[in-house]
Design a protein around this motif. Structure first.
Motif, PDB file in Angstrom:
ATOM      1  N   UNK A   1       0.864  -1.186   0.000  1.00 38.85           N
ATOM      2  CA  UNK A   1       0.000   0.000   0.000  1.00 38.85           C
ATOM      3  C   UNK A   1       0.899   1.233   0.000  1.00 38.85           C
ATOM      4  N   UNK A   2       0.573   2.193  -0.881  1.00 34.70           N
ATOM      5  CA  UNK A   2       1.342   3.451  -0.875  1.00 34.70           C
ATOM      6  C   UNK A   2       0.378   4.607  -0.729  1.00 34.70           C
ATOM      7  N   UNK A   3       0.927   5.776  -0.491  1.00 36.56           N
ATOM      8  CA  UNK A   3       0.108   6.944  -0.148  1.00 36.56           C
ATOM      9  C   UNK A   3      -0.849   7.317  -1.280  1.00 36.56           C
ATOM     10  N   UNK A   4      -0.399   7.078  -2.541  1.00 34.11           N
ATOM     11  CA  UNK A   4      -1.265   7.447  -3.675  1.00 34.11           C
ATOM     12  C   UNK A   4      -2.507   6.556  -3.695  1.00 34.11           C
ATOM     13  N   UNK A   5      -2.254   5.257  -3.426  1.00 32.67           N
ATOM     14  CA  UNK A   5      -3.381   4.319  -3.485  1.00 32.67           C
ATOM     15  C   UNK A   5      -4.326   4.550  -2.306  1.00 32.67           C
ATOM     16  N   UNK A   6      -3.756   4.823  -1.129  1.00 30.10           N
ATOM     17  CA  UNK A   6      -4.610   5.091   0.044  1.00 30.10           C
ATOM     18  C   UNK A   6      -5.430   6.358  -0.207  1.00 30.10           C
ATOM     19  N   UNK A 185       0.095   3.531  -9.712  1.00 30.64           N
ATOM     20  CA  UNK A 185       0.660   2.566 -10.679  1.00 30.64           C
ATOM     21  C   UNK A 185       2.074   2.968 -11.084  1.00 30.64           C
ATOM     22  N   UNK A 186       2.283   4.273 -11.234  1.00 33.14           N
ATOM     23  CA  UNK A 186       3.640   4.743 -11.579  1.00 33.14           C
ATOM     24  C   UNK A 186       4.587   4.398 -10.430  1.00 33.14           C
ATOM     25  N   UNK A 187       4.134   4.684  -9.214  1.00 38.88           N
ATOM     26  CA  UNK A 187       4.964   4.415  -8.036  1.00 38.88           C
ATOM     27  C   UNK A 187       5.298   2.924  -7.948  1.00 38.88           C
ATOM     28  N   UNK A 188       4.293   2.070  -8.154  1.00 43.23           N
ATOM     29  CA  UNK A 188       4.517   0.626  -8.022  1.00 43.23           C
ATOM     30  C   UNK A 188       5.396   0.109  -9.156  1.00 43.23           C
ATOM     31  N   UNK A 189       5.252   0.735 -10.341  1.00 45.87           N
ATOM     32  CA  UNK A 189       6.068   0.304 -11.483  1.00 45.87           C
ATOM     33  C   UNK A 189       7.543   0.496 -11.156  1.00 45.87           C
ATOM     34  N   UNK A 190       7.875   1.630 -10.486  1.00 40.04           N
ATOM     35  CA  UNK A 190       9.269   1.922 -10.193  1.00 40.04           C
ATOM     36  C   UNK A 190       9.754   1.263  -8.916  1.00 40.04           C
ATOM     37  N   UNK A 191       8.830   0.805  -8.082  1.00 33.19           N
ATOM     38  CA  UNK A 191       9.327   0.239  -6.812  1.00 33.19           C
ATOM     39  C   UNK A 191       9.148  -1.270  -6.727  1.00 33.19           C
ATOM     40  N   UNK A 192       8.303  -1.826  -7.576  1.00 24.12           N
ATOM     41  CA  UNK A 192       8.094  -3.288  -7.461  1.00 24.12           C
ATOM     42  C   UNK A 192       8.527  -3.971  -8.751  1.00 24.12           C
TER      43      UNK A 192
END
Lengths: 232, 10
Positions: A1-6, A185-192
């Motif tokens: 979970x990240x801040x954008x999704x929350x 999605x951008x955040x997860x693309x770069x972190x996962x």
């Protein structure tokens, strides 16, 4: 979970709460023997809510959350799914069945034939999906349908003379939630590693772009402090 | 694992 999704989930939740508040306001008006002026306006003018969009969203959640009892992800995930399922179906019920709320629904204006959205989305889901299984095809269908589900509501807003601000806020929050999901999605693309879901990303982008002109008129009505009005 | 990952969003 990240801040954008929350933030996205909370914004989505807010949009549902705004709609439930609006329905509650309409309902509470009816209780008064001499409706107050606001109530009179609410009851006489159309609520500006598109039943078609609400029905499409109920279908989106019903096809998206098929795994709610089979794949447990987290308490948060399950609770949010139950809230979205429960609220979308109860809003449809209120507008269809509640003796007072349905009076504020203007079915002559809400004429968008949402069948024309459901069928192409289903066909597209049968052709373009990540895995050709029952659950996966319906899940993909729910993504495509959610992308276009707001169309009846936007068209109804163009036809509605005075958009009351609860309805305007509802549409704004609904558009903002998917925009926040794009950041997620951008955040997860770069972190996962190997987090790539083109279907979800493109559907989400199309969905957010459909709100582009609404956002423009919404922000300019805020800036100029004038009533929100969409050009016909 | 991959499939599980994909569906963790609302």
């Amino acid at each position: 979970m990240n801040i954008f999704r929350l933030a996205g989930d909370m914004t989505h939740l807010m949009s549902v709460l705004v709609l439930l508040l609006k329905i509650h306001t309409i309902k509470s008006c009816a209780g008064k023997s001499y409706p107050c002026s606001l109530c009179f306006i609410l009851l006489e003018s159309s609520s500006g809510i598109s039943l078609k969009t609400q029905e499409l969203y109920a279908l989106v959640f019903a096809t998206r959350y098929l795994d709610i009892f089979t794949d447990f992800i987290s308490v948060y995930n399950t609770i949010m799914k139950l809230i979205f399922l429960g609220s979308s179906f109860s809003i449809v019920w209120y507008i269809r069945r509640h003796k007072i709320v349905r009076r504020s629904y203007d079915k002559d204006q809400d004429t968008f034939r949402h069948f024309f959205l459901v069928l192409p989305c289903l066909l597209l889901a049968l052709i373009i999906n990540e895995k050709f299984t029952f659950k996966e095809v319906l899940w993909t269908f729910s993504l495509y349908l959610e992308a276009v589900a707001i169309l009846p509501q936007l068209i109804l807003l163009q036809r509605t003379r005075n958009i009351d601000n609860l309805t305007g806020q509802y549409v704004f929050l609904l558009g903002a939630y998917r925009a926040l999901y794009i950041l997620n999605w951008i955040y997860r693309y770069f972190t996962e590693p190997h987090y790539v879901h083109w279907i979800t990303w493109i559907s989400g982008l199309v969905q957010t772009l459909l709100y582009a002109d609404f956002f423009y008129y919404y922000f300019s009505s805020l800036k100029n402090n004038v009533k929100l009005k969409l050009p016909a | 694992e991959e499939c599980f990952h994909a569906k963790d969003e609302l």
